[in-house]
Design a protein around this motif. Structure first.
Motif, PDB file in Angstrom:
ATOM      1  N   LEU A   3       0.838  -1.190   0.000  1.00 38.36           N
ATOM      2  CA  LEU A   3       0.000   0.000   0.000  1.00 38.36           C
ATOM      3  C   LEU A   3       0.874   1.242   0.000  1.00 38.36           C
ATOM      4  N   LEU A   5       0.670   4.736   1.368  1.00 39.28           N
ATOM      5  CA  LEU A   5      -0.132   5.499   2.315  1.00 39.28           C
ATOM      6  C   LEU A   5       0.423   6.896   2.549  1.00 39.28           C
ATOM      7  N   GLU A  16      -5.011   6.208   1.255  1.00 42.49           N
ATOM      8  CA  GLU A  16      -4.313   5.382   0.280  1.00 42.49           C
ATOM      9  C   GLU A  16      -4.179   6.135  -1.035  1.00 42.49           C
TER      10      GLU A  16
END
Length: 58
Positions: A3, A5, A16
């Motif tokens: 991810l 972030l 995200e």
């Protein structure tokens, strides 16, 4: 796949980076990112503005 972030520009919650794209401008190409936070806010903004909102250090 990991991810990507950052923090929401509105509420400072984790957000995200859903995708990144290079968009043309009068000053040349600028990389943009689409963000969506835990509270449902979403933004399309230049990646350069994400540098000061880093959530996880790389």
């Amino acid at each position: 796949m990991s991810l990507d972030l950052t923090r929401c520009p509105d509420c400072d919650a984790p957000a995200e980076v859903e995708w990144r794209a290079v968009m043309e401008s009068t000053d040349g190409p600028v990389e943009h990112a689409r963000l969506r936070c835990l509270h449902g806010h979403w933004y399309l903004l230049p990646v350069a503005s994400l540098a000061d909102r880093a959530y996880l250090e790389r």
